[in-house]
Design a protein around this motif. Structure first.
Motif, PDB file in Angstrom:
ATOM      1  N   PHE B  28      -5.018  58.247  68.401  1.00 46.24           N
ATOM      2  CA  PHE B  28      -4.119  58.442  69.535  1.00 46.24           C
ATOM      3  C   PHE B  28      -4.512  57.710  70.813  1.00 46.24           C
ATOM      4  O   PHE B  28      -3.803  57.772  71.796  1.00 46.24           O
ATOM      5  CB  PHE B  28      -3.997  59.943  69.853  1.00 46.24           C
ATOM      6  N   GLN B  29      -5.641  57.031  70.814  1.00 46.98           N
ATOM      7  CA  GLN B  29      -6.110  56.506  72.101  1.00 46.98           C
ATOM      8  C   GLN B  29      -5.157  55.463  72.702  1.00 46.98           C
ATOM      9  O   GLN B  29      -5.027  55.398  73.930  1.00 46.98           O
ATOM     10  CB  GLN B  29      -7.521  55.952  71.994  1.00 46.98           C
ATOM     11  N   ASP B  30      -4.498  54.683  71.850  1.00 47.78           N
ATOM     12  CA  ASP B  30      -3.555  53.700  72.398  1.00 47.78           C
ATOM     13  C   ASP B  30      -2.420  54.396  73.141  1.00 47.78           C
ATOM     14  O   ASP B  30      -2.107  54.049  74.271  1.00 47.78           O
ATOM     15  CB  ASP B  30      -2.985  52.830  71.274  1.00 47.78           C
ATOM     16  N   GLN B  31      -1.853  55.374  72.470  1.00 48.64           N
ATOM     17  CA  GLN B  31      -0.730  56.063  73.086  1.00 48.64           C
ATOM     18  C   GLN B  31      -1.154  56.837  74.332  1.00 48.64           C
ATOM     19  O   GLN B  31      -0.465  56.810  75.352  1.00 48.64           O
ATOM     20  CB  GLN B  31      -0.082  57.022  72.085  1.00 48.64           C
ATOM     21  N   VAL B  32      -2.282  57.508  74.228  1.00 50.16           N
ATOM     22  CA  VAL B  32      -2.745  58.294  75.370  1.00 50.16           C
ATOM     23  C   VAL B  32      -2.983  57.380  76.570  1.00 50.16           C
ATOM     24  O   VAL B  32      -2.592  57.685  77.699  1.00 50.16           O
ATOM     25  CB  VAL B  32      -4.027  59.072  75.007  1.00 50.16           C
ATOM     26  N   TYR B  33      -3.582  56.229  76.310  1.00 46.76           N
ATOM     27  CA  TYR B  33      -3.821  55.303  77.413  1.00 46.76           C
ATOM     28  C   TYR B  33      -2.503  54.782  77.989  1.00 46.76           C
ATOM     29  O   TYR B  33      -2.346  54.692  79.207  1.00 46.76           O
ATOM     30  CB  TYR B  33      -4.695  54.129  76.967  1.00 46.76           C
ATOM     31  N   ARG B  34      -1.576  54.451  77.101  1.00 49.13           N
ATOM     32  CA  ARG B  34      -0.282  53.937  77.573  1.00 49.13           C
ATOM     33  C   ARG B  34       0.407  54.954  78.471  1.00 49.13           C
ATOM     34  O   ARG B  34       0.909  54.616  79.547  1.00 49.13           O
ATOM     35  CB  ARG B  34       0.631  53.630  76.382  1.00 49.13           C
ATOM     36  N   VAL B  35       0.405  56.211  78.039  1.00 49.73           N
ATOM     37  CA  VAL B  35       1.064  57.245  78.833  1.00 49.73           C
ATOM     38  C   VAL B  35       0.370  57.397  80.186  1.00 49.73           C
ATOM     39  O   VAL B  35       1.021  57.457  81.234  1.00 49.73           O
ATOM     40  CB  VAL B  35       1.077  58.588  78.062  1.00 49.73           C
ATOM     41  N   ALA B  36      -0.951  57.416  80.145  1.00 49.26           N
ATOM     42  CA  ALA B  36      -1.685  57.545  81.407  1.00 49.26           C
ATOM     43  C   ALA B  36      -1.400  56.364  82.328  1.00 49.26           C
ATOM     44  O   ALA B  36      -1.231  56.524  83.541  1.00 49.26           O
ATOM     45  CB  ALA B  36      -3.179  57.655  81.130  1.00 49.26           C
ATOM     46  N   TYR B  37      -1.328  55.188  81.728  1.00 55.39           N
ATOM     47  CA  TYR B  37      -1.065  53.996  82.532  1.00 55.39           C
ATOM     48  C   TYR B  37       0.320  54.073  83.176  1.00 55.39           C
ATOM     49  O   TYR B  37       0.489  53.775  84.360  1.00 55.39           O
ATOM     50  CB  TYR B  37      -1.174  52.746  81.660  1.00 55.39           C
ATOM     51  N   ARG B  38       1.301  54.493  82.403  1.00 52.52           N
ATOM     52  CA  ARG B  38       2.654  54.578  82.951  1.00 52.52           C
ATOM     53  C   ARG B  38       2.752  55.653  84.025  1.00 52.52           C
ATOM     54  O   ARG B  38       3.490  55.521  84.983  1.00 52.52           O
ATOM     55  CB  ARG B  38       3.656  54.896  81.850  1.00 52.52           C
ATOM     56  N   LEU B  39       2.028  56.722  83.828  1.00 53.94           N
ATOM     57  CA  LEU B  39       2.126  57.814  84.804  1.00 53.94           C
ATOM     58  C   LEU B  39       1.372  57.476  86.081  1.00 53.94           C
ATOM     59  O   LEU B  39       1.799  57.839  87.176  1.00 53.94           O
ATOM     60  CB  LEU B  39       1.586  59.124  84.213  1.00 53.94           C
ATOM     61  N   LEU B  40       0.249  56.789  85.959  1.00 55.60           N
ATOM     62  CA  LEU B  40      -0.585  56.540  87.133  1.00 55.60           C
ATOM     63  C   LEU B  40      -0.330  55.163  87.742  1.00 55.60           C
ATOM     64  O   LEU B  40      -0.598  54.948  88.922  1.00 55.60           O
ATOM     65  CB  LEU B  40      -2.067  56.681  86.766  1.00 55.60           C
ATOM     66  N   GLY B  41       0.143  54.227  86.924  1.00 57.71           N
ATOM     67  CA  GLY B  41       0.442  52.902  87.437  1.00 57.71           C
ATOM     68  C   GLY B  41      -0.777  52.090  87.808  1.00 57.71           C
ATOM     69  O   GLY B  41      -0.687  51.162  88.592  1.00 57.71           O
ATOM     70  N   ASP B  42      -1.919  52.456  87.248  1.00 59.66           N
ATOM     71  CA  ASP B  42      -3.142  51.732  87.598  1.00 59.66           C
ATOM     72  C   ASP B  42      -4.084  51.727  86.392  1.00 59.66           C
ATOM     73  O   ASP B  42      -4.389  52.797  85.844  1.00 59.66           O
ATOM     74  CB  ASP B  42      -3.808  52.435  88.796  1.00 59.66           C
ATOM     75  N   PRO B  43      -4.534  50.561  85.965  1.00 61.42           N
ATOM     76  CA  PRO B  43      -5.329  50.493  84.722  1.00 61.42           C
ATOM     77  C   PRO B  43      -6.656  51.265  84.788  1.00 61.42           C
ATOM     78  O   PRO B  43      -7.007  51.948  83.822  1.00 61.42           O
ATOM     79  CB  PRO B  43      -5.577  48.994  84.520  1.00 61.42           C
ATOM     80  N   ASP B  44      -7.356  51.176  85.899  1.00 58.35           N
ATOM     81  CA  ASP B  44      -8.651  51.872  85.993  1.00 58.35           C
ATOM     82  C   ASP B  44      -8.476  53.383  85.991  1.00 58.35           C
ATOM     83  O   ASP B  44      -9.174  54.106  85.266  1.00 58.35           O
ATOM     84  CB  ASP B  44      -9.382  51.456  87.273  1.00 58.35           C
ATOM     85  N   ALA B  45      -7.526  53.835  86.794  1.00 58.02           N
ATOM     86  CA  ALA B  45      -7.265  55.275  86.836  1.00 58.02           C
ATOM     87  C   ALA B  45      -6.806  55.763  85.472  1.00 58.02           C
ATOM     88  O   ALA B  45      -7.181  56.859  85.033  1.00 58.02           O
ATOM     89  CB  ALA B  45      -6.209  55.577  87.895  1.00 58.02           C
ATOM     90  N   ALA B  46      -6.031  54.926  84.784  1.00 59.33           N
ATOM     91  CA  ALA B  46      -5.539  55.319  83.466  1.00 59.33           C
ATOM     92  C   ALA B  46      -6.698  55.450  82.476  1.00 59.33           C
ATOM     93  O   ALA B  46      -6.735  56.386  81.675  1.00 59.33           O
ATOM     94  CB  ALA B  46      -4.521  54.300  82.963  1.00 59.33           C
ATOM     95  N   ALA B  47      -7.646  54.515  82.547  1.00 60.03           N
ATOM     96  CA  ALA B  47      -8.795  54.590  81.638  1.00 60.03           C
ATOM     97  C   ALA B  47      -9.614  55.854  81.916  1.00 60.03           C
ATOM     98  O   ALA B  47     -10.018  56.559  80.987  1.00 60.03           O
ATOM     99  CB  ALA B  47      -9.658  53.339  81.798  1.00 60.03           C
TER     100      ALA B  47
END
Lengths: 231, 203
Positions: B28-47
């Motif tokens: 699930f890590q790809d999807q979880v990261y994608r969702v976090a990225y879309r919600l936060l709009g920032d790659p570092d915060a998403a990671a």
């Protein structure tokens, strides 16, 4: 120009919502048929349908971000993190639970000794002169009935009793100046209850009430705590 | 698209088997990261949010009972992201400056998947511009609305799974999604206007 036209063709929010669910195939059959009827006849519905489908396609086609690294957990990360127990969300309840427990213990420690003997606190007091003070307290008690008997009288008797007891205490204490404050403390401790708990029945009843309330609180806290944990 | 998980993996993970849990992470890590990225709009915060969410999931694993594991996991991620957004809102200048300095979505697009570039450069440029506009519109949505669009339209979850992931009734998903889509349409309107004939509306 075209924009103006499109604005006029806008659907109501309720219709838009129905259409939105339609494109997701999330409508029950009868509503679905209704929407399809609209779509055959109404340009506004047709336009909204194109917009929704276009938007969905665009969203699905958004470039996908690549994750920068693996998020696999290492044993170190798990070990460095907090242990399984207590879980973070129950932490607050654990604190509340502990606080109530501490209150109960404190209440027992303070109130229980007075049940058996009124001066059971005395042995806890350090030694030497203070033991003398405990004796003095008995003396004070002997003189105390005078003010306590007049409890109904306007001036608060306890306030009067204290200086009196102190006055009695002074001559009996071996090293008056140094010990007096401590002795007074003991006296205060032992002189207070007689005024509030002179009639043992009343104090017993109020203390029982206090304990019942505490136990009630305790059980409520424990229940909420357990429910949280088991969820 | 809902992904089923072998029950044995979850059970093993619940008993503290880190290997088993990491198999779920890989899944699930790809999807979880994608969702976090879309919600936060920032790659570092998403990671950070992704790692945080997996740790939280590992710790909370015993509380997972039944239902879709994916939805349960996505709920943890969205909650983690909501927390971060709330903290960000309390001191907005920092995050805003940071994202501006990094170039925001534009820079993020540089390392996004770009397999379409070689095929048709002009169409690619156009598509990129639209995608950037859409990203901006998406970020302008309130978090609740954004989350439902991300889960349903971007990630392809059905209403029931999205409802589980967001801890709201299915009816709420339905109405929130409709409102969010309407806002997105309005936000993209100028953009669609210029290429209304040939662009997104050509269908």
């Amino acid at each position: 120009m075209t924009m103006k036209k499109e604005r006029r063709l806008s659907l109501s929010l309720a219709d838009w919502e129905r259409l939105s669910a339609y494109v997701d195939e999330a409508l029950p059959p009868h509503e679905r048929r209704l929407v399809e009827q609209h779509l055959r006849q109404d340009p506004a519905w047709q336009q909204a349908h194109r917009e929704l489908e276009g938007l969905r396609a665009e969203l699905r086609a958004l470039p996908q971000p690549q994750r920068p690294r693996s998020f696999v957990l290492s044993p170190d990360m798990v070990a460095a993190s907090r242990p399984w127990w207590p879980p973070r969300r129950t932490g607050r309840w654990a604190w509340a639970f502990g606080a109530v427990l501490a209150m109960v213990v404190a209440a027992l420690a303070v109130f229980l000794p007075w049940r058996g003997s009124r001066y059971a606190v005395a042995p806890l007091a350090p030694s030497g002169p203070v033991e003398g003070a405990a004796l003095v307290a008995k003396e004070a008690e002997a003189t105390a009935p005078e003010p306590t008997a007049q409890q109904a009288a306007p001036p608060p008797p306890r306030a009067m009793a204290l200086p009196q007891a102190e006055a009695v205490a002074a001559p009996f204490t071996p090293t008056p100046t140094l010990v007096l404050p401590r002795a007074t403390g003991t006296l205060l401790g032992s002189a207070t209850p007689p005024s509030s708990a002179v009639s043992g029945g009343l104090s017993g009843r109020s203390m029982g009430l206090f304990l019942v309330v505490l136990l009630l609180l305790l059980s409520l806290g424990a229940r909420a705590f357990l429910r949280r944990v088991s969820r | 698209m809902t992904t089923e998980v072998p029950a044995a993996w979850v059970q093993a993970a619940q008993q503290g088997d880190l290997e088993a849990f990491n198999r779920l992470v890989l899944m699930f890590q790809d999807q979880v990261y994608r969702v976090a990225y879309r919600l936060l709009g920032d790659p570092d915060a998403a990671a950070d949010a992704t790692q945080d969410a997996f740790l939280k999931a590992y710790r909370a694993l015993r509380r997972y009972r039944a239902g879709s594991f994916q939805a349960w996991l996505l709920r943890i991620v969205t909650n983690t992201c909501y927390d971060r957004l709330r903290r960000q809102r309390r001191r907005p200048t920092v995050s805003l400056d940071a994202s501006l300095a990094e170039g925001g979505p534009g820079e993020a697009a540089a390392w996004l998947r770009d397999e379409r570039r070689s095929q048709n450069p002009e169409a690619y440029a156009e598509q990129q511009a639209l995608a950037a506009a859409l990203e901006a519109c998406l970020q302008a949505l309130p978090p609740d609305f954004r989350a439902v669009v991300v889960l349903v339209d971007v990630e392809g979850l059905d209403y029931a799974a999205a409802a589980q992931a967001l801890a709201v009734p299915v009816g709420t998903v339905k109405s929130r999604l409709a409102r969010a889509r309407r806002r997105l349409r309005d936000c993209l309107h100028p953009w669609w206007g210029t290429e209304a004939e040939g662009g997104a509306l050509k269908k």
